[in-house]
Design a protein around this motif. Structure first.
Motif, PDB file in Angstrom:
ATOM      1  N   THR A 162      -6.139  -0.255   1.239  1.00  0.00           N
ATOM      2  CA  THR A 162      -5.941   1.067   0.645  1.00  0.00           C
ATOM      3  C   THR A 162      -7.255   1.844   0.607  1.00  0.00           C
ATOM      4  N   GLN A 163      -8.334   1.183   0.213  1.00  0.00           N
ATOM      5  CA  GLN A 163      -9.641   1.835   0.190  1.00  0.00           C
ATOM      6  C   GLN A 163     -10.052   2.283   1.597  1.00  0.00           C
ATOM      7  N   THR A 164      -9.771   1.435   2.584  1.00  0.00           N
ATOM      8  CA  THR A 164     -10.124   1.780   3.966  1.00  0.00           C
ATOM      9  C   THR A 164      -9.360   3.007   4.433  1.00  0.00           C
ATOM     10  N   GLN A 165      -8.080   3.077   4.089  1.00  0.00           N
ATOM     11  CA  GLN A 165      -7.283   4.251   4.464  1.00  0.00           C
ATOM     12  C   GLN A 165      -7.861   5.520   3.840  1.00  0.00           C
ATOM     13  N   ASP A 220     -17.725   1.053   7.791  1.00  0.00           N
ATOM     14  CA  ASP A 220     -18.168  -0.198   8.408  1.00  0.00           C
ATOM     15  C   ASP A 220     -18.180  -1.343   7.387  1.00  0.00           C
ATOM     16  N   GLU A 221     -18.643  -1.042   6.165  1.00  0.00           N
ATOM     17  CA  GLU A 221     -18.675  -2.073   5.127  1.00  0.00           C
ATOM     18  C   GLU A 221     -17.268  -2.539   4.764  1.00  0.00           C
ATOM     19  N   LEU A 222     -16.330  -1.585   4.629  1.00  0.00           N
ATOM     20  CA  LEU A 222     -14.953  -1.948   4.294  1.00  0.00           C
ATOM     21  C   LEU A 222     -14.292  -2.738   5.420  1.00  0.00           C
ATOM     22  N   ASN A 223     -14.601  -2.362   6.660  1.00  0.00           N
ATOM     23  CA  ASN A 223     -14.051  -3.123   7.788  1.00  0.00           C
ATOM     24  C   ASN A 223     -14.544  -4.567   7.761  1.00  0.00           C
ATOM     25  N   ALA A 224     -15.836  -4.742   7.413  1.00  0.00           N
ATOM     26  CA  ALA A 224     -16.380  -6.100   7.324  1.00  0.00           C
ATOM     27  C   ALA A 224     -15.719  -6.871   6.184  1.00  0.00           C
ATOM     28  N   GLN A 225     -15.529  -6.189   5.036  1.00  0.00           N
ATOM     29  CA  GLN A 225     -14.863  -6.837   3.903  1.00  0.00           C
ATOM     30  C   GLN A 225     -13.427  -7.207   4.261  1.00  0.00           C
TER      31      GLN A 225
END
Length: 373
Positions: free
Chosen positions: A51-54, A163-168
């Motif tokens: 959800t955060q990534t979206q 990028d950070e959220l994708n890694a998480q």
């Protein structure tokens, strides 16, 4: 001798039964309970990150559009500056019939003081007006350039968050996969242990029955005085006891193992439920009736009940289909919706838009799969 063996057999059966009871306690609190709890928590965390990534992707898209708009305005102002400068040069040159005026050229051919003053005044007014216009455009261009620099900084910061959220998200998915594999292994081990326990219980039951039959036979022979009866001086053999039936082993029931749902649902009904909730609000953890998150919305559409069948990780384990039909589930690791045909889906999108219709192809990262409930 028979009596001694009987006592030993009964003691062995009692020990076996006691062991079964002790082992049976393990079935009350399954060994896999902690892993299942950790897996559910990991899947919830993965959905939160999704959800955060979206949301951050939407923010990045808006900032990029603003940056493109500013770049276009800068280009326009740069063109206006060039046009203004060219117009000033052409205008003054046309008035004085020269290819580029200087103050000396303006004063050349002056007949009297009055004519000189008129020329100076006219030249100065035209130059000042044009120069002021050009300067204003230049100032505006500088403002836009400063704005562009600030926007580029914001875009870079947002991209870093993406990028950070994708890694998480990748890390969370790895944890989910690992816990899911661990849970499956523990479930298999639990099933094997249950089967072994049931086999031990069955063997104990059969042994108890055998010991009981042996004891009954010994007692009857003793009561009959060694199997003969004194009747008028003649020996009559005692009737042989009927053999007791041997109990049949009970087939152990297989331990439950998690599997994808096998029931089928009517796609038209699922789609109708999805349409009935268009425009409803989005809320994290919502399962209705007035607000939903993405997996809560899909659960309602599939069952008609305000419940939660699972998370996106659960849905991704269902049967995948290559020919999606209306009513199938569209899902990736952090979002899900109901497919309604023609490349579109209805889903609980986010806090800003709620339940909407969207193109599957335009979805987040375009990595959706189709599964069937």
């Amino acid at each position: 001798m028979r009596t001694a063996n009987t006592h030993r057999n009964m003691a062995r059966c009692a020990a076996t039964a006691t062991l079964a009871c002790v082992l049976g306690l393990g079935l009350v609190a399954p060994a896999y309970a902690d892993t299942a709890s950790d897996l559910a928590a990991a899947r919830t965390k993965l959905e939160q990150i999704g959800t955060q990534t979206q949301q951050i992707h939407e923010e990045l898209s808006a900032q990029t559009q603003e940056l493109d708009q500013t770049a276009g305005e800068i280009t326009q102002k740069q063109q206006e500056i060039a046009e203004g400068q060219a117009k000033l040069s052409s205008y003054v040159a046309g008035e004085y019939k020269t290819g580029g005026l200087s103050l000396l050229q303006v004063l050349t051919g002056v007949d009297d003081l009055g004519d000189m003053l008129n020329r100076l005044f006219y030249y100065g007014k035209v130059s000042d007006k044009q120069a002021q216009t050009i300067q204003e455009v230049k100032d505006l261009k500088q403002q836009l350039t400063d704005k562009q620099a600030e926007q580029e900084k914001n875009v870079a910061a947002t991209q870093k968050k993406v990028d950070e959220l994708n890694a998480q998200q990748a890390e969370a998915q790895s944890v989910v996969n690992s816990l899911d594999s661990q849970l499956q292994a523990e479930l298999a081990a639990e099933a094997e242990a249950n089967a072994a326990l049931q086999a031990g219980i069955n063997a104990s039951t059969a042994e108890k029955a055998t010991v009981s039959n042996d004891t009954a036979g010994t007692t009857e022979n003793t009561n009959n005085g060694g199997g003969t009866t004194n009747n008028g001086g003649s020996n009559t053999p005692a009737p042989a006891p009927a053999p007791a039936p041997t109990p049949q082993p009970v087939t152990p029931a297989p331990a439950p193992t998690p599997s994808a749902p096998s029931q089928s649902v009517d796609g038209g009904t699922v789609v109708s439920r999805a349409y009935s909730k268009l425009g409803y609000a989005y809320s994290w953890g919502g399962i209705g009736p007035n607000s939903f998150d993405c997996s809560g919305f899909v659960s309602y559409c599939l069952t008609g009940r305000y419940c939660r069948l699972g998370t996106t990780g659960t849905f991704m384990g269902w049967t995948r289909v290559s020919d999606p039909q209306p009513g199938d589930v569209v899902v990736n690791s952090y979002h899900t919706g109901i497919y309604i045909g023609n490349g579109q889906m209805i889903h609980a999108s986010d806090y800003k838009t709620g339940v909407i219709i969207s193109s599957v192809a335009a979805g987040m990262n375009n990595n959706y799969i189709f599964v069937r409930y």
